[in-house]
Design a protein around this motif. Structure first.
Motif, mmCIF file in Angstrom:
data_model
loop_
_atom_site.group_PDB
_atom_site.id
_atom_site.type_symbol
_atom_site.label_atom_id
_atom_site.label_comp_id
_atom_site.label_asym_id
_atom_site.label_seq_id
_atom_site.Cartn_x
_atom_site.Cartn_y
_atom_site.Cartn_z
ATOM 1 N N LYS A 1 0.803 -1.229 0.000
ATOM 2 C CA LYS A 1 0.000 0.000 0.000
ATOM 3 C C LYS A 1 0.838 1.282 0.000
ATOM 4 O O LYS A 1 0.284 2.381 0.094
ATOM 5 N N ARG A 2 2.169 1.160 -0.089
ATOM 6 C CA ARG A 2 2.976 2.375 -0.188
ATOM 7 C C ARG A 2 2.780 2.984 -1.580
ATOM 8 O O ARG A 2 2.864 2.279 -2.590
ATOM 9 N N LYS A 3 2.538 4.275 -1.634
ATOM 10 C CA LYS A 3 2.322 4.939 -2.912
ATOM 11 C C LYS A 3 3.592 4.906 -3.759
ATOM 12 O O LYS A 3 4.701 4.887 -3.230
ATOM 13 N N LEU A 4 3.399 4.911 -5.089
ATOM 14 C CA LEU A 4 4.525 4.801 -6.010
ATOM 15 C C LEU A 4 5.546 5.898 -5.787
ATOM 16 O O LEU A 4 6.756 5.641 -5.751
ATOM 17 N N ILE A 5 5.092 7.144 -5.618
ATOM 18 C CA ILE A 5 6.026 8.244 -5.418
ATOM 19 C C ILE A 5 6.796 8.070 -4.109
ATOM 20 O O ILE A 5 7.995 8.364 -4.031
ATOM 21 N N CYS A 6 6.125 7.563 -3.080
ATOM 22 C CA CYS A 6 6.794 7.322 -1.794
ATOM 23 C C CYS A 6 7.829 6.210 -1.929
ATOM 24 O O CYS A 6 8.905 6.280 -1.319
ATOM 25 N N GLN A 7 7.508 5.207 -2.747
ATOM 26 C CA GLN A 7 8.462 4.123 -2.954
ATOM 27 C C GLN A 7 9.691 4.630 -3.701
ATOM 28 O O GLN A 7 10.828 4.244 -3.381
ATOM 29 N N LYS A 8 9.486 5.498 -4.684
ATOM 30 C CA LYS A 8 10.622 6.054 -5.414
ATOM 31 C C LYS A 8 11.525 6.866 -4.493
ATOM 32 O O LYS A 8 12.755 6.786 -4.566
ATOM 33 N N ILE A 9 10.895 7.635 -3.602
ATOM 34 C CA ILE A 9 11.675 8.426 -2.637
ATOM 35 C C ILE A 9 12.445 7.507 -1.698
ATOM 36 O O ILE A 9 13.626 7.756 -1.392
ATOM 37 N N PHE A 10 11.789 6.434 -1.240
ATOM 38 C CA PHE A 10 12.470 5.475 -0.370
ATOM 39 C C PHE A 10 13.686 4.885 -1.068
ATOM 40 O O PHE A 10 14.775 4.765 -0.488
ATOM 41 N N ASN A 11 13.527 4.471 -2.328
ATOM 42 C CA ASN A 11 14.632 3.851 -3.058
ATOM 43 C C ASN A 11 15.803 4.813 -3.231
ATOM 44 O O ASN A 11 16.968 4.427 -3.081
ATOM 45 N N ILE A 12 15.480 6.076 -3.542
ATOM 46 C CA ILE A 12 16.544 7.080 -3.695
ATOM 47 C C ILE A 12 17.273 7.279 -2.364
ATOM 48 O O ILE A 12 18.511 7.360 -2.316
ATOM 49 N N ARG A 13 16.512 7.371 -1.289
ATOM 50 C CA ARG A 13 17.110 7.566 0.034
ATOM 51 C C ARG A 13 17.992 6.373 0.427
ATOM 52 O O ARG A 13 19.091 6.537 0.948
ATOM 53 N N MET A 14 17.494 5.170 0.173
ATOM 54 C CA MET A 14 18.264 3.970 0.489
ATOM 55 C C MET A 14 19.589 3.955 -0.260
ATOM 56 O O MET A 14 20.653 3.669 0.314
ATOM 57 N N LYS A 15 19.530 4.274 -1.550
ATOM 58 C CA LYS A 15 20.753 4.291 -2.356
ATOM 59 C C LYS A 15 21.727 5.346 -1.843
ATOM 60 O O LYS A 15 22.944 5.118 -1.771
ATOM 61 N N TYR A 16 21.200 6.513 -1.452
ATOM 62 C CA TYR A 16 22.042 7.599 -0.961
ATOM 63 C C TYR A 16 22.716 7.231 0.355
ATOM 64 O O TYR A 16 23.916 7.470 0.545
ATOM 65 N N LEU A 17 21.974 6.626 1.271
ATOM 66 C CA LEU A 17 22.497 6.338 2.605
ATOM 67 C C LEU A 17 23.416 5.120 2.644
ATOM 68 O O LEU A 17 24.335 5.057 3.465
ATOM 69 N N LEU A 18 23.183 4.150 1.763
ATOM 70 C CA LEU A 18 23.933 2.892 1.840
ATOM 71 C C LEU A 18 24.937 2.695 0.711
ATOM 72 O O LEU A 18 25.590 1.655 0.638
ATOM 73 N N LYS A 19 25.091 3.698 -0.157
ATOM 74 C CA LYS A 19 25.883 3.489 -1.369
ATOM 75 C C LYS A 19 27.325 3.110 -1.094
ATOM 76 O O LYS A 19 27.970 2.430 -1.901
ATOM 77 N N LYS A 20 27.880 3.523 0.050
ATOM 78 C CA LYS A 20 29.276 3.200 0.342
ATOM 79 C C LYS A 20 29.430 2.246 1.523
ATOM 80 O O LYS A 20 30.536 2.083 2.037
ATOM 81 N N SER A 21 28.350 1.616 1.929
ATOM 82 C CA SER A 21 28.471 0.579 2.949
ATOM 83 C C SER A 21 29.283 -0.581 2.375
ATOM 84 O O SER A 21 29.052 -1.015 1.238
ATOM 85 N N ASP A 22 30.219 -1.080 3.152
ATOM 86 C CA ASP A 22 31.065 -2.166 2.658
ATOM 87 C C ASP A 22 30.302 -3.472 2.567
ATOM 88 O O ASP A 22 30.525 -4.272 1.646
ATOM 89 N N ILE A 23 29.404 -3.686 3.523
ATOM 90 C CA ILE A 23 28.609 -4.909 3.558
ATOM 91 C C ILE A 23 27.165 -4.511 3.815
ATOM 92 O O ILE A 23 26.866 -3.789 4.762
#
Length: 370
Positions: A127-149
């Motif tokens: 039930k998460r709206k599409l725009i909210c899911q896109k924002i979540f994905n962008i945020r996840m990529k931004y926050l975890l992009k340099k995590s080693d594991i």
């Protein structure tokens, strides 16, 4: 193996599934001889006593109270601390703490620890709206992009993580929610017929309102049926009012927070997970490890992963009162005092298995850096 110095960052010791797992991992790693430092916003909370007393706890100064923007403040404080207090790796236990991963990435390479970030809840929530899911994905990529594991708890979530993060190495480490040995001996127990147990924080996510409505139908069929709910949370007044309005005061009891549900699992004949959404559902694993029959909603992709080799109950749709009550009635009607052992299927969820997989992953990174 050489001893490691391990940092763990949690906001506090208040109730939470990610925090509970972090505490269990900290205790296990300490038992294996590693140095553990827990950095937190404040060192208070209901679960503080679960942590081994010989683990170092460093609260932020000044302390950081959980609230709006508090995770950001915690992340900056953790970055400052671990820039000058070197550790081999930092474990970040779940989505709520991902801002910490992002800040640790900014530490100078000579001081920067290996960053281990866990995905603790659903990436794609119903039930998460599409725009909210896109924002979540962008945020996840931004926050975890340099995590080693990056660690997921089931293969589907790992696949989704790889797609979002544009990587192919998200690890799957089953949730290390269980002790090294089965919590309940594999023998017959004198648990009470028509007794049902549920557990979790008293919040909208856990679906206890749906369970209470379903239990009204259960009591219509089995008037002697009893439901105990172990948990505390902001929805308690509303749930107690709902119980009263349905005239279930003699059938449903809210126990409040308990540190260990094992005694309750021994006493009850059925465990019910009524959640609307879950990361993995540690309490479900505990119930299966205790040999309980279970009824669970289809609240996480992990349900199929868990039940693939452990047919120990029923899976019903989320928020379906009729299906939930029917499944509970069916299980209660086929009551047996004989517990069924699922210990072999549960072994991959034991703390030593998951804890060692984390260490193996870190040592592999260390080796590649030499």
């Amino acid at each position: 193996m050489p001893r490691l110095t391990i940092g763990i960052v949690i906001h506090d010791f208040n109730l939470g599934g990610s925090e509970r797992i972090a505490i269990r991992l900290a205790n296990y790693w300490r038992e294996q001889g590693h140095n553990i430092i827990i950095f937190c916003g404040q060192k208070n909370g209901q679960m503080r006593d679960l942590l081994s007393k010989d683990i170092t706890v460093i609260p932020a100064s000044p302390i950081i109270i959980r609230g709006k923007n508090s995770v950001r403040a915690l992340a900056h404080a953790a970055r400052k601390y671990f820039s000058s207090h070197l550790v081999d790796f930092c474990y970040i236990p779940g989505n709520y703490h991902w801002q910490v991963s992002h800040q640790l990435q900014k530490i100078a390479p000579t001081s920067r620890p290996i960053i281990v970030s866990q995905i603790s809840s659903l990436i794609y929530k119903p039930k998460r709206k599409l725009i909210c899911q896109k924002i979540f994905n962008i945020r996840m990529k931004y926050l975890l992009k340099k995590s080693d594991i990056v660690v997921a708890m089931d293969p589907l979530t790992a696949k989704q993580s790889n797609s979002i993060l544009k990587r192919d190495d998200t690890l799957t480490i089953p949730l290390p929610a269980l002790p090294m040995r089965p919590s309940v001996p594999t023998i017959t127990h004198a648990h009470t017929p028509y007794s049902v147990l549920a557990a979790g924080r008293l919040t909208e996510q856990k679906g206890f309102d749906t369970l209470i409505n379903a239990f009204r139908l259960v009591v219509d069929t089995h008037p002697e049926a009893k439901l105990t709910i172990c948990g505390e949370g902001e929805d308690r007044p509303a749930l107690e009012a709902q119980i009263k309005s349905l005239h279930l005061e003699n059938n449903i009891h809210i126990q409040g927070y308990v540190a260990d549900i094992t005694p309750y699992l021994r006493e009850n004949s059925l465990f019910v997970l009524s959640s609307r959404r879950e990361g993995y559902g540690a309490v479900l694993l505990e119930a299966l490890d205790a040999g309980c029959r279970v009824v669970t909603t289809d609240c996480t992709p992990a349900i199929r992963d868990i039940f693939m080799n452990t047919p120990a109950g029923s899976v019903v749709p989320v928020d379906n009162v009729s299906a939930l009550s029917t499944a509970i009635i069916k299980e209660l009607s086929t009551f047996s005092s004989e517990r069924t052992s699922h210990s072999a299927q549960m072994d991959r969820y034991r703390i030593n298995v998951g804890g060692d997989l984390y260490l193996d992953a870190v040592r592999s990174i260390q080796k590649s850096m030499q």
